[in-house]
Scaffold this motif. Structure first.
Motif, short mmCIF file in Angstrom:
data_model
loop_
_atom_site.label_atom_id
_atom_site.label_comp_id
_atom_site.label_asym_id
_atom_site.label_seq_id
_atom_site.Cartn_x
_atom_site.Cartn_y
_atom_site.Cartn_z
N TRP A 13 0.84 -1.18 0.00
CA TRP A 13 0.00 0.00 0.00
C TRP A 13 0.88 1.23 0.00
O TRP A 13 2.05 1.17 0.31
CB TRP A 13 -0.96 0.00 1.19
CG TRP A 13 -0.28 0.01 2.53
CD1 TRP A 13 0.02 1.10 3.28
CD2 TRP A 13 0.21 -1.11 3.27
NE1 TRP A 13 0.66 0.73 4.43
CE2 TRP A 13 0.78 -0.63 4.45
CE3 TRP A 13 0.20 -2.49 3.05
CZ2 TRP A 13 1.35 -1.45 5.41
CZ3 TRP A 13 0.77 -3.30 4.01
CH2 TRP A 13 1.33 -2.79 5.17
N ASP A 14 0.30 2.36 -0.36
CA ASP A 14 1.00 3.63 -0.37
C ASP A 14 1.22 4.07 1.07
O ASP A 14 0.25 4.26 1.82
CB ASP A 14 0.18 4.68 -1.14
CG ASP A 14 0.91 5.98 -1.31
OD1 ASP A 14 1.38 6.56 -0.30
OD2 ASP A 14 1.03 6.43 -2.46
N ALA A 15 2.48 4.21 1.47
CA ALA A 15 2.80 4.54 2.87
C ALA A 15 2.31 5.93 3.26
O ALA A 15 2.07 6.19 4.44
CB ALA A 15 4.30 4.43 3.10
N ARG A 16 2.16 6.84 2.30
CA ARG A 16 1.69 8.20 2.62
C ARG A 16 0.19 8.26 2.80
O ARG A 16 -0.31 8.94 3.70
CB ARG A 16 2.11 9.18 1.53
CG ARG A 16 3.61 9.45 1.53
CD ARG A 16 3.95 10.28 0.35
NE ARG A 16 3.73 9.39 -0.80
CZ ARG A 16 4.33 9.47 -1.95
NH1 ARG A 16 5.16 10.43 -2.17
NH2 ARG A 16 4.09 8.61 -2.90
N THR A 17 -0.57 7.56 1.94
CA THR A 17 -2.03 7.68 1.96
C THR A 17 -2.72 6.50 2.61
O THR A 17 -3.88 6.60 2.99
CB THR A 17 -2.57 7.82 0.53
OG1 THR A 17 -2.35 6.60 -0.18
CG2 THR A 17 -1.92 8.99 -0.19
N GLY A 18 -2.04 5.36 2.68
CA GLY A 18 -2.66 4.15 3.20
C GLY A 18 -3.51 3.42 2.18
O GLY A 18 -4.13 2.41 2.48
#
Length: 104
Positions: A13-18
């Protein structure tokens, strides 16, 4: 990206947005997961094998056998896995070995 090993595979998953990015079936007996420094490859430690994927898309690359004997029940299961900082290879620590092993 961030990743987690699940009993049924690997999810990222995108670590910034989840936000979920992708998921793959992975392999049996996963114990460790490593991203290459440039984010273009993922390696999974699976019993006596290192399974590699090209990213994005989880495209399978050649795998690396870590089997040290003909007896599949003997040691050599990969326990920890890491890419070298410059991305030129992998280092694995595995059961039954006196120290780490490097693959280029």
């Amino acid at each position: 990206p961030a990743s987690k090993v699940h009993p049924t595979g690997i999810a990222s998953w995108d670590a910034r947005t989840g936000a979920p990015m992708s998921r793959t079936g992975g392999c049996e007996g996963m114990r460790s997961l490593a991203w290459s420094p440039d984010g273009t490859q993922v390696a999974a430690a699976c019993y006596q094998e290192i399974v590699r994927y090209s990213m994005p898309g989880w495209r399978p690359l050649s795998s690396i056998s870590t089997r040290c004997t003909d007896n599949a029940m003997a040691g050599c299961d990969v326990l920890h896995l890491s890419y070298l900082r410059d991305g030129s290879g992998l280092v694995a620590y595995y059961e039954g070995a006196p120290g780490p092993r490097r693959w280029d």
